[in-house]
Write an enzyme that holds these catalytic residues in place. Structure first.
Site, PDB file in Angstrom:
ATOM      1  N   TYR A 164     -34.729  14.420 -13.495  1.00 52.94           N
ATOM      2  CA  TYR A 164     -34.585  14.670 -12.049  1.00 52.94           C
ATOM      3  C   TYR A 164     -35.303  13.558 -11.309  1.00 52.94           C
ATOM      4  CZ  TYR A 164     -35.286  16.944  -7.477  1.00 52.94           C
ATOM      5  OH  TYR A 164     -35.307  17.226  -6.133  1.00 52.94           O
ATOM      6  N   ASP A 218     -38.745   5.794 -13.331  1.00 49.90           N
ATOM      7  CA  ASP A 218     -39.166   6.777 -12.321  1.00 49.90           C
ATOM      8  C   ASP A 218     -40.500   7.358 -12.806  1.00 49.90           C
ATOM      9  OD1 ASP A 218     -37.721   9.817 -10.870  1.00 49.90           O
ATOM     10  OD2 ASP A 218     -39.723   8.929 -10.786  1.00 49.90           O
ATOM     11  N   LYS A 260     -46.359  11.551  -5.781  1.00 48.02           N
ATOM     12  CA  LYS A 260     -47.309  12.568  -6.208  1.00 48.02           C
ATOM     13  C   LYS A 260     -48.767  12.081  -6.208  1.00 48.02           C
ATOM     14  CE  LYS A 260     -43.655  14.863  -8.794  1.00 48.02           C
ATOM     15  NZ  LYS A 260     -43.437  16.245  -8.381  1.00 48.02           N
TER      16      LYS A 260
HETATM   17  P1  KE4 Z   1     -40.040  14.422  -4.187  1.00 44.75           P
HETATM   18  O1  KE4 Z   1     -38.906  13.944  -3.315  1.00 44.75           O
HETATM   19  O2  KE4 Z   1     -39.929  15.917  -4.477  1.00 44.75           O
HETATM   20  O3  KE4 Z   1     -41.409  14.011  -3.638  1.00 44.75           O
HETATM   21  O4  KE4 Z   1     -39.936  13.674  -5.579  1.00 44.75           O
HETATM   22  C1  KE4 Z   1     -38.751  13.762  -6.311  1.00 44.75           C
HETATM   23  C2  KE4 Z   1     -39.034  13.474  -7.775  1.00 44.75           C
HETATM   24  C3  KE4 Z   1     -38.699  12.234  -8.273  1.00 44.75           C
HETATM   25  N1  KE4 Z   1     -38.944  11.913  -9.572  1.00 44.75           N
HETATM   26  C4  KE4 Z   1     -39.522  12.807 -10.417  1.00 44.75           C
HETATM   27  C5  KE4 Z   1     -39.768  12.417 -11.838  1.00 44.75           C
HETATM   28  C6  KE4 Z   1     -39.897  14.090  -9.944  1.00 44.75           C
HETATM   29  O5  KE4 Z   1     -40.463  14.979 -10.797  1.00 44.75           O
HETATM   30  C7  KE4 Z   1     -39.656  14.433  -8.599  1.00 44.75           C
HETATM   31  C8  KE4 Z   1     -39.996  15.805  -8.028  1.00 44.75           C
HETATM   32  N2  KE4 Z   1     -40.497  16.747  -8.969  1.00 44.75           N
HETATM   33  C9  KE4 Z   1     -40.267  18.146  -8.629  1.00 44.75           C
HETATM   34  C10 KE4 Z   1     -40.686  19.071  -9.762  1.00 44.75           C
HETATM   35  N3  KE4 Z   1     -40.600  18.591 -11.032  1.00 44.75           N
HETATM   36  C11 KE4 Z   1     -40.992  18.512  -7.396  1.00 44.75           C
HETATM   37  C12 KE4 Z   1     -41.076  20.000  -7.145  1.00 44.75           C
HETATM   38  C13 KE4 Z   1     -40.076  20.428  -6.096  1.00 44.75           C
HETATM   39  O6  KE4 Z   1     -38.894  19.985  -6.159  1.00 44.75           O
HETATM   40  O7  KE4 Z   1     -40.483  21.257  -5.241  1.00 44.75           O
END
Ligand code: KE4
Length: 427
Positions: free
Chosen positions: A143, A238, A266
């Site tokens: 993801y 990523d 993060k």
């Molecule tokens: P954000 O747009 O949510 O800040 O980041 C997206 C993203 C991109 N790349 C990786 C590897 C990620 O894990 C994420 C977002 N992770 C999720 C949970 N695994 C965030 C939690 C959520 O969607 O509320």
């Protein structure tokens, strides 16, 4: 007792889709309405009813120091007196960029954004702009945020065009993305043989956290670097999760592989909204205003987000941080493995550094297909038992468990006691 959380959830649903501002928080995968969190400190959370939890979500990764670390709080308290946003360049952004460049091996130029989604979406656009090509390769179960080009599922066969992963993603765009099985290098070779001259980039979570944690085969990662180099496509790591988590230089330092572009998020915000993408100067200089690939953001480099991120990264620069995290993570995950075994429950534990997952499975989990074969009903029961005892896990078998420096051996010992009781109750 969760009366207040329940009341808040009902009220939230009156104004917010699903009552949450991000879907996973609603707890649908485990069938449990979420506790509404009121405050956090160290590795502890307190919900609106005053119940306390040992937190292994860590806000999905950012809180590697633990919640409300005094250095972060003090820095923010001081910074906020100078205002919250200027929409103009600041010294803090220069300090952040310099620190990222000094810590992440392959980055010599970096741009700040406000989320992981923005980071990956922008990196994809940059790769397409730099190469003049259209296709993207991603991996099933990885993801990368909710950008249209990345909300794409695997086509019918290996190395076939992607299909929209959500209504609203145009089919024409989804067909530009090819989604392949993780750890399957022959599938990637086939895709490059068929589409190589139109593949702008391959994007990957070097250690996936979004299918649960899956451990990459080192030959797989090295093979991706060789293939992208030989077909002149960009390799995008990523590292929104792995950046500054697996080591000061992230997965690319941990595995000694240099991508062309890296996406971050993060941890670099210390809990405030931040993302970043960076890489070789020859690519990054194609971004506006120097170059012709457009990307922008009102709050990019926000002074409070920079302050929280810098306070966090400066603490991670200390030498013993990652060895402490490794030792504590080893204690937790090997403990879980032996307790499940003692209870006669087949589990697979996948871990790299302070991110790990426990799958209720009697077969190895090395890709998304393997993760989906795990016993999700058993996970739901385990999740519920752990929550009842005050252990706050990610409400899905396809997420990671994160440790922080605030997870003491005492807290891990308590967690293992609760897990032992949970495993025994599953039989
Ligand atoms: P954000 O747009 O949510 O800040 O980041 C997206 C993203 C991109 N790349 C990786 C590897 C990620 O894990 C994420 C977002 N992770 C999720 C949970 N695994 C965030 C939690 C959520 O969607 O509320």
């Amino acid at each position: 007792m969760k009366a207040k959380s329940q009341e808040l959830f009902e009220k939230a649903k009156k104004y917010i889709p699903g009552g949450v501002n991000s879907p996973v928080r609603a707890g649908k995968a485990v069938g449990i309405d979420p506790p509404f969190i009121a405050r956090a400190q160290g590795c502890a959370l307190w919900d609106a009813d005053g119940n306390t939890y040992i937190d292994y979500v860590s806000s999905w990764g950012p809180m590697i120091l633990g919640h409300a670390h005094p250095d972060v709080i003090n820095a923010l308290t001081e910074a906020i007196q100078r205002g919250t946003s200027y929409g103009a360049p600041t010294e803090l952004e220069v300090e952040m960029a310099e620190l990222i460049v000094s810590m992440v091996p392959s980055i010599d130029h970096v741009r700040m954004v406000n989320s992981g989604t923005e980071a990956t979406m922008s990196a994809i656009r940059l790769a397409r702009g730099v190469t003049g090509r259209n296709k993207i390769i991603k991996f099933d179960g990885c993801y990368h945020g909710h950008g249209d080009s990345l909300l794409v599922e695997a086509g019918s066969g290996v190395a076939t065009f992607g299909i929209p992963g959500s209504p609203g993603v145009p089919g024409d765009l989804a067909r530009q993305t090819i989604s392949l099985p993780f750890n399957d290098l022959p599938a990637v070779e086939e895709a490059f043989q068929r589409f190589g001259d139109d593949i702008a980039a391959l994007i990957i979570e070097p250690v996936p956290g979004n299918m649960g944690v899956v451990v990459p085969d080192i030959n797989f990662l090295q093979g991706l670097r060789e293939l992208t180099t030989s077909y002149q496509s960009l390799l995008i790591f990523d590292e929104v999760i792995t950046g500054f988590r697996l080591s000061g230089g992230g997965a690319q330092e941990f595995y000694d592989i240099a991508p062309d572009l890296t996406c971050l998020g993060k941890i670099i915000g210390g809990g405030l909204p931040v993302g970043a993408f960076g890489g070789k100067r020859e690519f990054m200089e194609r971004l506006a205003p120097e170059g012709d690939v457009y990307q922008a953001g009102t709050l990019s480099g926000n002074p409070l987000a920079m302050t929280a991120g810098l306070a966090t990264l400066h603490l991670l620069h200390k030498s013993d941080v990652y060895s402490t995290l490794e030792q504590r993570s080893q204690m937790l995950f090997s403990g879980l493995e032996s307790l499940a075994e003692k209870a006669g429950i087949p589990v697979v534990v996948n871990r790299v550094g302070s991110m790990g997952s426990l799958f209720f499975s009697d077969a190895p989990v090395s890709d998304f297909a393997g993760a989906k074969k795990s016993d999700r009903d058993l996970f739901k029961k385990y999740y519920s038992r752990m929550l009842e005892q005050g252990v706050y896990l990610a409400p899905s078998p396809f997420e990671a468990t994160f440790l922080s420096l605030a997870h003491t051996e005492e807290m891990i010992g308590k967690t293992l006691d609760f897990a032992g009781k949970a495993f025994r109750s599953l039989l």
